[in-house]
Scaffold this motif. Sequence first.
Motif, PDB file in Angstrom:
ATOM      1  N   TYR A 158     -38.872  36.934  -0.872  1.00 28.29           N
ATOM      2  CA  TYR A 158     -37.891  37.443  -1.839  1.00 28.29           C
ATOM      3  C   TYR A 158     -36.852  38.304  -1.127  1.00 28.29           C
ATOM      4  O   TYR A 158     -35.639  38.146  -1.343  1.00 28.29           O
ATOM      5  CB  TYR A 158     -38.597  38.237  -2.934  1.00 28.29           C
ATOM      6  N   TYR A 159     -37.303  39.226  -0.276  1.00 30.79           N
ATOM      7  CA  TYR A 159     -36.365  40.068   0.476  1.00 30.79           C
ATOM      8  C   TYR A 159     -35.473  39.221   1.378  1.00 30.79           C
ATOM      9  O   TYR A 159     -34.261  39.468   1.484  1.00 30.79           O
ATOM     10  CB  TYR A 159     -37.129  41.074   1.335  1.00 30.79           C
ATOM     11  N   LEU A 160     -36.074  38.242   2.030  1.00 30.93           N
ATOM     12  CA  LEU A 160     -35.311  37.381   2.935  1.00 30.93           C
ATOM     13  C   LEU A 160     -34.226  36.628   2.174  1.00 30.93           C
ATOM     14  O   LEU A 160     -33.060  36.561   2.617  1.00 30.93           O
ATOM     15  CB  LEU A 160     -36.260  36.400   3.631  1.00 30.93           C
ATOM     16  N   ASN A 161     -34.577  36.069   1.032  1.00 31.62           N
ATOM     17  CA  ASN A 161     -33.587  35.341   0.239  1.00 31.62           C
ATOM     18  C   ASN A 161     -32.509  36.267  -0.298  1.00 31.62           C
ATOM     19  O   ASN A 161     -31.322  35.907  -0.340  1.00 31.62           O
ATOM     20  CB  ASN A 161     -34.273  34.612  -0.921  1.00 31.62           C
ATOM     21  N   GLN A 162     -32.909  37.450  -0.714  1.00 27.14           N
ATOM     22  CA  GLN A 162     -31.934  38.425  -1.218  1.00 27.14           C
ATOM     23  C   GLN A 162     -30.929  38.778  -0.119  1.00 27.14           C
ATOM     24  O   GLN A 162     -29.711  38.814  -0.351  1.00 27.14           O
ATOM     25  CB  GLN A 162     -32.682  39.666  -1.698  1.00 27.14           C
ATOM     26  N   TRP A 163     -31.446  39.047   1.079  1.00 28.11           N
ATOM     27  CA  TRP A 163     -30.584  39.367   2.225  1.00 28.11           C
ATOM     28  C   TRP A 163     -29.677  38.190   2.558  1.00 28.11           C
ATOM     29  O   TRP A 163     -28.471  38.356   2.773  1.00 28.11           O
ATOM     30  CB  TRP A 163     -31.462  39.716   3.427  1.00 28.11           C
ATOM     31  N   HIS A 164     -30.237  36.988   2.607  1.00 32.74           N
ATOM     32  CA  HIS A 164     -29.464  35.800   2.971  1.00 32.74           C
ATOM     33  C   HIS A 164     -28.328  35.569   1.980  1.00 32.74           C
ATOM     34  O   HIS A 164     -27.177  35.337   2.373  1.00 32.74           O
ATOM     35  CB  HIS A 164     -30.394  34.586   3.010  1.00 32.74           C
ATOM     36  N   ASP A 165     -28.651  35.637   0.696  1.00 30.06           N
ATOM     37  CA  ASP A 165     -27.635  35.370  -0.316  1.00 30.06           C
ATOM     38  C   ASP A 165     -26.510  36.402  -0.264  1.00 30.06           C
ATOM     39  O   ASP A 165     -25.327  36.054  -0.376  1.00 30.06           O
ATOM     40  CB  ASP A 165     -28.260  35.359  -1.714  1.00 30.06           C
ATOM     41  N   GLU A 166     -26.881  37.652  -0.080  1.00 23.95           N
ATOM     42  CA  GLU A 166     -25.864  38.707  -0.031  1.00 23.95           C
ATOM     43  C   GLU A 166     -24.887  38.474   1.123  1.00 23.95           C
ATOM     44  O   GLU A 166     -23.660  38.581   0.943  1.00 23.95           O
ATOM     45  CB  GLU A 166     -26.529  40.071   0.136  1.00 23.95           C
ATOM     46  N   HIS A 167     -25.414  38.153   2.293  1.00 27.15           N
ATOM     47  CA  HIS A 167     -24.539  38.060   3.457  1.00 27.15           C
ATOM     48  C   HIS A 167     -23.830  36.714   3.555  1.00 27.15           C
ATOM     49  O   HIS A 167     -22.738  36.644   4.147  1.00 27.15           O
ATOM     50  CB  HIS A 167     -25.315  38.411   4.718  1.00 27.15           C
ATOM     51  N   MET A 168     -24.364  35.684   2.955  1.00 30.33           N
ATOM     52  CA  MET A 168     -23.593  34.449   2.842  1.00 30.33           C
ATOM     53  C   MET A 168     -22.423  34.642   1.885  1.00 30.33           C
ATOM     54  O   MET A 168     -21.335  34.116   2.106  1.00 30.33           O
ATOM     55  CB  MET A 168     -24.488  33.295   2.389  1.00 30.33           C
ATOM     56  N   ARG A 169     -22.635  35.415   0.835  1.00 28.17           N
ATOM     57  CA  ARG A 169     -21.517  35.717  -0.082  1.00 28.17           C
ATOM     58  C   ARG A 169     -20.429  36.504   0.634  1.00 28.17           C
ATOM     59  O   ARG A 169     -19.235  36.310   0.390  1.00 28.17           O
ATOM     60  CB  ARG A 169     -22.017  36.503  -1.300  1.00 28.17           C
ATOM     61  N   ARG A 170     -20.824  37.394   1.533  1.00 34.83           N
ATOM     62  CA  ARG A 170     -19.853  38.231   2.246  1.00 34.83           C
ATOM     63  C   ARG A 170     -19.179  37.479   3.392  1.00 34.83           C
ATOM     64  O   ARG A 170     -18.167  37.932   3.921  1.00 34.83           O
ATOM     65  CB  ARG A 170     -20.538  39.483   2.798  1.00 34.83           C
ATOM     66  N   SER A 171     -19.753  36.346   3.793  1.00 33.33           N
ATOM     67  CA  SER A 171     -19.169  35.575   4.888  1.00 33.33           C
ATOM     68  C   SER A 171     -17.901  34.890   4.430  1.00 33.33           C
ATOM     69  O   SER A 171     -17.704  34.604   3.244  1.00 33.33           O
ATOM     70  CB  SER A 171     -20.167  34.517   5.393  1.00 33.33           C
ATOM     71  N   GLY A 172     -17.054  34.579   5.387  1.00 36.93           N
ATOM     72  CA  GLY A 172     -15.795  33.920   5.064  1.00 36.93           C
ATOM     73  C   GLY A 172     -15.914  32.417   4.984  1.00 36.93           C
ATOM     74  O   GLY A 172     -14.917  31.716   4.795  1.00 36.93           O
ATOM     75  N   ASP A 173     -17.133  31.874   5.137  1.00 35.59           N
ATOM     76  CA  ASP A 173     -17.329  30.428   5.074  1.00 35.59           C
ATOM     77  C   ASP A 173     -18.735  30.162   4.561  1.00 35.59           C
ATOM     78  O   ASP A 173     -19.453  31.078   4.164  1.00 35.59           O
ATOM     79  CB  ASP A 173     -17.118  29.791   6.451  1.00 35.59           C
ATOM     80  N   ASP A 174     -19.132  28.892   4.576  1.00 31.11           N
ATOM     81  CA  ASP A 174     -20.449  28.528   4.061  1.00 31.11           C
ATOM     82  C   ASP A 174     -21.420  28.157   5.176  1.00 31.11           C
ATOM     83  O   ASP A 174     -22.399  27.446   4.945  1.00 31.11           O
ATOM     84  CB  ASP A 174     -20.330  27.362   3.069  1.00 31.11           C
ATOM     85  N   ARG A 175     -21.175  28.629   6.401  1.00 35.25           N
ATOM     86  CA  ARG A 175     -22.005  28.260   7.551  1.00 35.25           C
ATOM     87  C   ARG A 175     -22.986  29.374   7.891  1.00 35.25           C
ATOM     88  O   ARG A 175     -22.578  30.490   8.222  1.00 35.25           O
ATOM     89  CB  ARG A 175     -21.136  27.942   8.763  1.00 35.25           C
ATOM     90  N   ASP A 176     -24.259  29.034   7.820  1.00 31.29           N
ATOM     91  CA  ASP A 176     -25.297  29.915   8.337  1.00 31.29           C
ATOM     92  C   ASP A 176     -25.536  29.489   9.788  1.00 31.29           C
ATOM     93  O   ASP A 176     -26.031  28.389  10.045  1.00 31.29           O
ATOM     94  CB  ASP A 176     -26.573  29.759   7.512  1.00 31.29           C
ATOM     95  N   PRO A 177     -25.218  30.339  10.771  1.00 31.74           N
ATOM     96  CA  PRO A 177     -25.297  29.893  12.164  1.00 31.74           C
ATOM     97  C   PRO A 177     -26.708  29.554  12.642  1.00 31.74           C
ATOM     98  O   PRO A 177     -26.860  28.829  13.621  1.00 31.74           O
ATOM     99  CB  PRO A 177     -24.709  31.078  12.950  1.00 31.74           C
ATOM    100  N   LEU A 178     -27.748  30.031  11.955  1.00 34.94           N
ATOM    101  CA  LEU A 178     -29.099  29.608  12.323  1.00 34.94           C
ATOM    102  C   LEU A 178     -29.224  28.093  12.184  1.00 34.94           C
ATOM    103  O   LEU A 178     -29.792  27.416  13.054  1.00 34.94           O
ATOM    104  CB  LEU A 178     -30.138  30.320  11.451  1.00 34.94           C
ATOM    105  N   TRP A 179     -28.702  27.556  11.109  1.00 39.39           N
ATOM    106  CA  TRP A 179     -28.794  26.110  10.893  1.00 39.39           C
ATOM    107  C   TRP A 179     -27.840  25.352  11.804  1.00 39.39           C
ATOM    108  O   TRP A 179     -28.104  24.196  12.165  1.00 39.39           O
ATOM    109  CB  TRP A 179     -28.564  25.787   9.417  1.00 39.39           C
TER     110      TRP A 179
END
Length: 513
Positions: free
Chosen positions: A430-451
Amino acid sequence: MRILFLDLDSTSPDHLGCYGYQRNTSPNIDRIAAEGVRFTNYYTSDAPCAPSRTALMSGKFGIRNGLVGHGGTAGDMKLEGPERELMGRLTRGGSLPSYLQLMAGLNTVLISPFAQRHSTFHFYAGFNEFYNTGKYGNESAEHVTPVALDWIERNGHKDDWFLYVNYWDPHTPYRAPMEYGNPFENEPLPEWLNEEVLERHKQRIGPHTVQDINIDYQEKTYNNKVAPNYPRYLGEIADMDDMKKMIDGYDCGIRYMDDHLGRLFASLEEQGVMDDLIIIISADHGENMGQLGIYGEHATADQGTCHLPMIIRWPGMKQGKVDEGLHYHLDLLPTIADMLGKPVMTDWDGISYGPVLKEGSDCGRDYLVVSQCAHVAQRSVRFRDWMYIRTYHDGYHLFDQEMLFNLSEDPKEQHNVAAENKALCMEAVYYLNQWHDEHMRRSGDDRDPLWTVIKEGGPFHAKGYLTGYIQRLEETGRGQHVEELKRRHPSELPQEADSAAVLAQKYLHAKMM
């Protein structure tokens, strides 16, 4: 105002006296810790070297700045895009040195080869002066200290400077000169490193496990070869004598570096500036010395790799304070802004822990998310007593997808208790998803560099290594692991190109049979 920042590459707090280590590795660091604030739960957001320093300098998590690996697309920061101005954000106060330069009027000085080592030239952004010590991070303290002493002797008495000095001695291969000797020759190993642990670690596979400590970049495999120029760094830990040599090699690197830090402190005292000097001592990452069965590397998103020392001696502020709150290394930027009474950049991800320094009050986070994408692809959640590790690419270690460790009972991460603690794993996710969603929203694109790392063939230090490593496992009697490696990483093995024509030919051949 004068600030000295000591970036001590690969230095684990577990191996410093002020953090409770039994060996006298760090008397000079310990002295500064006694005069300031020591943080016990301080973590890099992104490991290892290049991702960590990029997150620190930019104030942004790797998921936002883009640099999470050591090669490929994720080896560079994301472009600022169409909104980029004549001067990019790193020039306009968006990096640690440029902020100090613009907001505090400090002369910013760097002594480090790091930018050239990883082609991370954004690391220079905001430094008025920089001195490349010239060996791509292979230098020992005797190469760094003269450069730092020369600058201090010429400039230390002046006002308003920020001096960032980068030492490498705790980084592999452990390079303290042999003539330095071994201060720990007659001292025992840490109690937890015993024969039972070694025998258990011999059952593990993957880079930097006890039978395959060396990465062979030429042959694209992992093996037990030894570099003759670095006798303190072993290729294999076959018995407890080897174990002692390995731990002694790392500890000698720390002690040798600490001796050189003492020389810097003595020079600053001679300049008459030591009493009012702000000193910050930290690292880019730690070093696994048995955690997860890994030795001599910083290859995972775990306690061994991501847990950092952080010591701040700020004259006029708290002394002898130990803070146990959870903090990221990128929290340093808003903390400095807070301490200087300056505005915080709105796109920084950090939160100030200035109240710890000023009043000794707790302001730690509820949880942290730390990442590693250069050797493995992992994201982990540090919360309460727990470290939850989720693996997306195992770097050929055959890690479980989910690992959970109780750090109060098992600080060296020897017993994965995920299976019997599903509720805690779900909380961490839950914490991981919350963190991921927040920072993907703040990113200027839709790319998660891990993937991006995974889709480009995997982490840099594992990419292309599977075939050679399978051969080594088979040659060394460990072939029982090969099928599982193949099952997990089918796309990383040589495959016949199955074009439509080839598939049709195979079908016709099967029908004729």
